[in-house]
Design an enzyme around this catalytic site. Structure first.
Site, short mmCIF file in Angstrom:
data_model
loop_
_atom_site.label_atom_id
_atom_site.label_comp_id
_atom_site.label_asym_id
_atom_site.label_seq_id
_atom_site.Cartn_x
_atom_site.Cartn_y
_atom_site.Cartn_z
N TYR A 155 5.60 22.96 10.95
CA TYR A 155 4.72 23.37 12.16
C TYR A 155 4.71 24.96 12.04
O TYR A 155 3.70 25.47 12.30
CB TYR A 155 4.83 22.61 13.27
CG TYR A 155 3.93 22.67 14.47
CD1 TYR A 155 2.69 22.10 14.31
CD2 TYR A 155 4.01 23.70 15.59
CE1 TYR A 155 1.63 22.42 15.17
CE2 TYR A 155 3.33 23.93 16.43
CZ TYR A 155 1.77 23.20 16.59
OH TYR A 155 1.26 23.37 17.38
N LYS A 159 1.86 27.37 11.19
CA LYS A 159 1.12 28.38 12.22
C LYS A 159 1.21 29.83 11.87
O LYS A 159 0.36 30.60 12.00
CB LYS A 159 1.59 28.05 13.68
CG LYS A 159 1.37 26.75 14.22
CD LYS A 159 -0.27 26.42 14.04
CE LYS A 159 -0.52 25.10 14.63
NZ LYS A 159 -2.40 24.96 14.61
P1 NAP Z 1 -4.31 16.93 19.78
O1 NAP Z 1 -4.67 16.59 21.34
O2 NAP Z 1 -3.55 16.02 19.07
O3 NAP Z 1 -5.98 17.04 19.35
C1 NAP Z 1 -6.00 17.34 17.97
C2 NAP Z 1 -7.18 16.83 17.20
O4 NAP Z 1 -7.47 17.08 15.84
C3 NAP Z 1 -7.34 15.25 17.42
O5 NAP Z 1 -8.87 14.79 17.85
C4 NAP Z 1 -7.00 14.73 16.02
O6 NAP Z 1 -7.65 13.64 15.66
C5 NAP Z 1 -7.67 15.95 15.25
N1 NAP Z 1 -7.07 15.86 13.92
C6 NAP Z 1 -5.97 15.33 13.40
N2 NAP Z 1 -5.85 15.52 12.09
C7 NAP Z 1 -6.91 16.17 11.65
C8 NAP Z 1 -7.52 16.38 10.35
N3 NAP Z 1 -6.85 16.28 9.23
N4 NAP Z 1 -9.06 16.70 10.31
C9 NAP Z 1 -9.62 16.65 11.40
N5 NAP Z 1 -9.07 16.68 12.55
C10 NAP Z 1 -7.94 16.13 12.79
O7 NAP Z 1 -3.88 18.43 19.78
P2 NAP Z 1 -3.74 19.72 20.55
O8 NAP Z 1 -2.77 19.73 21.58
O9 NAP Z 1 -5.39 19.58 21.53
O10 NAP Z 1 -4.02 20.95 19.55
C11 NAP Z 1 -5.12 21.52 19.07
C12 NAP Z 1 -4.48 22.63 18.31
O11 NAP Z 1 -3.88 23.42 19.15
C13 NAP Z 1 -3.52 22.17 17.16
O12 NAP Z 1 -3.69 23.15 15.92
C14 NAP Z 1 -2.36 22.72 17.77
O13 NAP Z 1 -1.26 22.65 16.66
C15 NAP Z 1 -2.72 23.68 18.70
N6 NAP Z 1 -1.45 23.96 19.47
C16 NAP Z 1 -1.48 23.07 20.48
C17 NAP Z 1 -0.42 23.30 21.51
C18 NAP Z 1 -0.05 22.40 22.70
O14 NAP Z 1 0.80 22.62 23.52
N7 NAP Z 1 -0.78 21.43 22.74
C19 NAP Z 1 0.25 24.43 21.45
C20 NAP Z 1 -0.06 25.52 20.32
C21 NAP Z 1 -1.08 25.28 19.51
P3 NAP Z 1 -6.90 12.21 15.99
O15 NAP Z 1 -6.80 12.26 17.57
O16 NAP Z 1 -7.55 10.89 15.55
O17 NAP Z 1 -5.38 12.26 15.34
#
Ligand code: NAP
Length: 247
Positions: A155, A159
């Protein structure tokens, strides 16, 4: 910020941070292509956002790691909404494990979705944006790209790769009216982080000077600035949204 007539593609936009970004853009009148691996989830979110904000919104099924899917999704977005001014590379997954135990398939899955997916989507977006002589690409990276994190070799590498990709796009297309930037969130409360144990969460909280976890709206606010038509001079940059846990 005047987003009149603009269209945004948000990958992974059905829930979490992607959905909050889609809502923030919709609140400014931006038309949306909400692309997610689950069409059902994309349709549900699109319907809710369209009726809440009165914007045009198109649900798309898209696996960002598949180049055929990506070109089809951008074609559908242009056919349905006319243009693509803003790309939000948000789709991402985790498959955690200490490096000695990390399976090759978990490395590949994370790199393919998080990093290759951002490359494939940016490539399609740039084709459209070069013709428009205008574009804003914002990629959602992570604080772990800068700090590393035990259990997240795949991961954090994906990133960190997104940051290199962002800076390169910024250099290649600055002269065509396209900016490329990244937002690096810290610990944001979503389904992705809900999976962590209470102990891990409490340990993390000790290292956040602001004293709370971030919200999806905290990330969306930074994205709104970078995606704005008024931001033509900030490019190749990373905005850290982490409550001070990394500075
Ligand atoms: P999340 O709640 O898991 O949402 C991610 C979304 O992306 C879900 O709707 C998921 O679909 C979809 N997805 C997964 N694989 C995919 C693919 N191959 N093609 C298209 N869509 C896909 O994650 P989040 O926490 O909102 O995170 C969003 C972004 O922010 C990510 O890139 C993550 O790495 C980044 N981020 C998050 C955090 C945090 O603390 N949450 C911190 C730093 C960075 P499904 O639900 O059907 O799997």
């Amino acid at each position: 910020m005047d987003y009149k007539g603009q269209v945004a593609m948000v990958t992974g936009g059905a829930r979490g941070i992607g959905r909050a970004i889609a809502e923030a853009l919709a609140s400014r009148g931006v038309s949306l292509a909400i692309a997610d691996v689950s069409l059902e989830n994309a349709q549900a979110t699109t319907g809710e956002i369209a009726s809440a904000f009165g914007v045009r919104a198109l649900p798309l099924r898209l696996d960002v790691s598949k180049s055929d899917d990506v070109s089809r999704a951008f074609e559908e977005a242009v056919r349905g909404l006319g243009r693509v001014d803003i790309l939000i590379n948000n789709a991402g997954i985790t498959r955690d494990g200490l490096i000695l135990r990390m399976k090759e398939e978990d490395w590949d899955a994370v790199i393919n979705i998080n990093l290759k997916g951002a490359f494939l989507c940016s490539r399609e977006a740039v084709k459209i944006m070069v013709k428009q002589k205008y574009g804003r690409i914002v990629s959602i990276a992570s604080v772990v790209a800068f700090m590393g994190n035990p259990g997240q070799a795949n991961y954090s590498s994906s990133k960190a790769g997104m940051i290199g990709l962002t800076k390169t796009i910024a250099r290649e297309y600055a002269g065509r009216g396209i900016t490329a930037n990244a937002v690096a969130p810290g610990f944001i409360t979503t389904a992705m982080t809900d999976a962590l144990s209470e102990n891990v969460k409490q340990e993390m909280l000790k290292n956040i000077p602001v004293g709370r976890f971030g919200s999806v709206q905290d990330v969306a606010s930074a994205v709104l600035f970078l995606a704005s038509p008024e931001n033509g001079y900030v490019t190749g940059q990373v905005i850290h949204v982490n409550g001070g846990m990394y500075m």
